[in-house]
Scaffold this active site. Structure first.
Site, PDB file in Angstrom:
ATOM      1  N   HIS A  65       0.833  -1.204   0.000  1.00 18.55           N
ATOM      2  CA  HIS A  65       0.000   0.000   0.000  1.00 18.55           C
ATOM      3  C   HIS A  65       0.869   1.257   0.000  1.00 18.55           C
ATOM      4  CE1 HIS A  65      -2.968   2.761   2.184  1.00 18.55           C
ATOM      5  NE2 HIS A  65      -3.592   2.417   1.075  1.00 18.55           N
ATOM      6  N   GLU A  92       1.306  -0.612  -5.046  1.00 22.66           N
ATOM      7  CA  GLU A  92       0.249   0.344  -5.380  1.00 22.66           C
ATOM      8  C   GLU A  92       0.800   1.730  -5.722  1.00 22.66           C
ATOM      9  OE1 GLU A  92      -1.900   2.274  -2.355  1.00 22.66           O
ATOM     10  OE2 GLU A  92      -3.762   2.350  -3.482  1.00 22.66           O
ATOM     11  N   ASP A  94      -0.992   5.616  -6.225  1.00 23.66           N
ATOM     12  CA  ASP A  94      -2.118   6.546  -6.349  1.00 23.66           C
ATOM     13  C   ASP A  94      -1.685   7.630  -7.332  1.00 23.66           C
ATOM     14  OD1 ASP A  94      -3.985   5.491  -4.356  1.00 23.66           O
ATOM     15  OD2 ASP A  94      -2.446   6.039  -2.905  1.00 23.66           O
ATOM     16  N   HIS A 107      -0.933  10.352  -2.937  1.00 20.50           N
ATOM     17  CA  HIS A 107      -2.219   9.848  -2.455  1.00 20.50           C
ATOM     18  C   HIS A 107      -3.339  10.870  -2.549  1.00 20.50           C
ATOM     19  CE1 HIS A 107      -5.321   8.794   0.552  1.00 20.50           C
ATOM     20  NE2 HIS A 107      -5.190   7.630  -0.021  1.00 20.50           N
ATOM     21  N   GLU A 197      -4.216   3.650  -8.761  1.00 22.11           N
ATOM     22  CA  GLU A 197      -5.560   4.162  -8.449  1.00 22.11           C
ATOM     23  C   GLU A 197      -5.757   5.519  -9.115  1.00 22.11           C
ATOM     24  OE1 GLU A 197      -6.649   4.608  -4.275  1.00 22.11           O
ATOM     25  OE2 GLU A 197      -8.317   5.921  -4.819  1.00 22.11           O
TER      26      GLU A 197
HETATM   27 CA    CA Z   1      -5.035   3.958  -2.856  1.00 20.49          CA
END
Ligand code: CA
Length: 371
Positions: A65, A92, A94, A107, A197
């Site tokens: 994450h 991940e 963002d 993020h 994301e």
């Molecule tokens: Ca995220």
């Protein structure tokens, strides 16, 4: 199995020297990161398992994450490199878009919680007092120093995480993150995946930029955008999930993120998403869901000291959706549960397929030894 410090250190030296021989990129920067990775694995609650041994079982997907954000400032290339060295299944990213339309890995659409923007560009906030990544060029963002996430009063959100004051961590582009993971995969013969994301697509659309298109372009550029690629694209906005599949024709895997309506992530009704109808609709467009950890267990049962899966998860299971909850944090576990209890309940009670975690070491160690 390695059981003593001297054996662990020998193993670490071996991993580092193999790495140094194979790696042509910034050896000086990576060596301490690798040593740290090896040693943290050793001092975790389980005996140290060699990196490849940790990597073997695949029945529970582990997603880094925001990189290895439990150990280094989130979303920096250093945090991604440390994550890679611990061998999760996915790392991940963002994604938000700069003033010059470049996707960067951050993020939030705001900058002040993870950078020194208020000191470098004191006047560049909007009328709400916030500093938006969209108002800065990539060159300007490069001048900022990234620090551990802070609250609005400047105190760290997680007080025991990275406390260094001098290392000059930087904002990096999505392309740089994908390139890093691709290059490390190539050199180590691994297939660590990516999990970008699309942040706040409605905000970006109002700003005149198509964030999803930028993310898909980067996925395709680095070979992560095919139907069976080792990647997921994730989003909190159901309209955007539909758009990514239907309008943009994306064929790779998609995950619908599920939060609380009160968070204001998008105008999606997450209470409806977690109904039978909602899950059926989601399954039409997405391959999986990313629910909040707080939605996974039955809260009434929890109050009586029992661990039961929340009823709505049956709808997700019956539509064969992959389920990747967020976020396992060793320093913010659900009340009254140990880390191991959380992981075992996710795996055996809720029967989910993996987890996003800030702390890779305990999750990978648990996975390596689980029955
Ligand atoms: Ca995220």
């Amino acid at each position: 199995m390695i059981t003593t410090w001297s054996e662990a250190i020998m193993q670490c030296k071996e991993v580092v020297s193999t790495y140094s021989m194979k790696s042509k990129i910034s050896r000086r920067g990576l060596l301490p990161v690798l040593l740290f990775a090896c040693l943290s694995a050793f001092i975790s609650s389980r005996p140290f398992a060699a990196i490849n041994e940790i990597n073997t079982p695949k029945s529970f997907t582990v997603i880094a994450h925001r990189g290895a954000s439990g150990y280094l400032p989130e979303h920096t290339l250093e945090a991604a490199t440390l994550a890679f060295s611990l061998r999760p299944d996915f790392i991940e990213q963002d994604v938000v878009i700069t003033k010059d339309d470049i996707p960067v890995v951050l993020h939030d659409i705001h900058l002040e919680t993870v950078t020194d923007v208020e000191e470098v560009f004191p006047t560049r906030h909007r009328t709400d007092g916030r500093y938006y990544a969209r108002d800065f060029t990539l060159a300007e963002l490069r001048t900022l120093r990234v620090h551990e996430r802070t609250n609005s009063d400047g105190t760290p959100v997680f007080k025991d995480r990275y406390q260094g004051q001098h290392a000059n961590f930087k904002i990096a582009t999505l392309a740089e993150h994908f390139e890093l993971i691709s290059e490390l995969n190539r050199q180590f013969g691994t297939s660590v995946g990516v999990y970008p994301e699309v942040k706040s697509p409605a905000f970006h659309s109002k700003e005149g930029v198509d964030a999803s298109k930028s993310v898909i372009y980067a996925l395709n550029t680095y070979g992560f955008g095919e139907k069976n690629s080792n990647s997921y694209i994730q989003c909190f906005d159901f309209k955007e999930v539909k758009r990514i599949r239907e309008t943009l024709g994306y064929e790779g895997k998609i995950v619908m993120l599920i939060g609380e309506n009160s968070w204001g992530e998008s105008d999606t009704n997450y209470d409806w998403i977690r109904t039978e109808d909602g899950m059926r609709e989601v399954a039409t467009y997405a391959d999986g869901i990313g629910p909040w950890l707080g939605h996974i267990f039955n809260s009434e049962a929890m109050a009586q000291g029992k661990i039961e899966a929340a009823a709505w998860l049956d709808f997700a299971h019956s539509h064969k959706l992959t389920i990747h909850p967020y976020t396992y944090r060793e320093d913010a576990l659900p009340k009254g549960m140990t880390g191991e209890q959380v992981l075992e309940a996710l795996d055996n009670v809720a029967d989910v397929d993996g987890v996003f975690t800030d702390h890779l070491v305990p999750v990978l160690s648990w996975r390596a030894y689980k029955p």
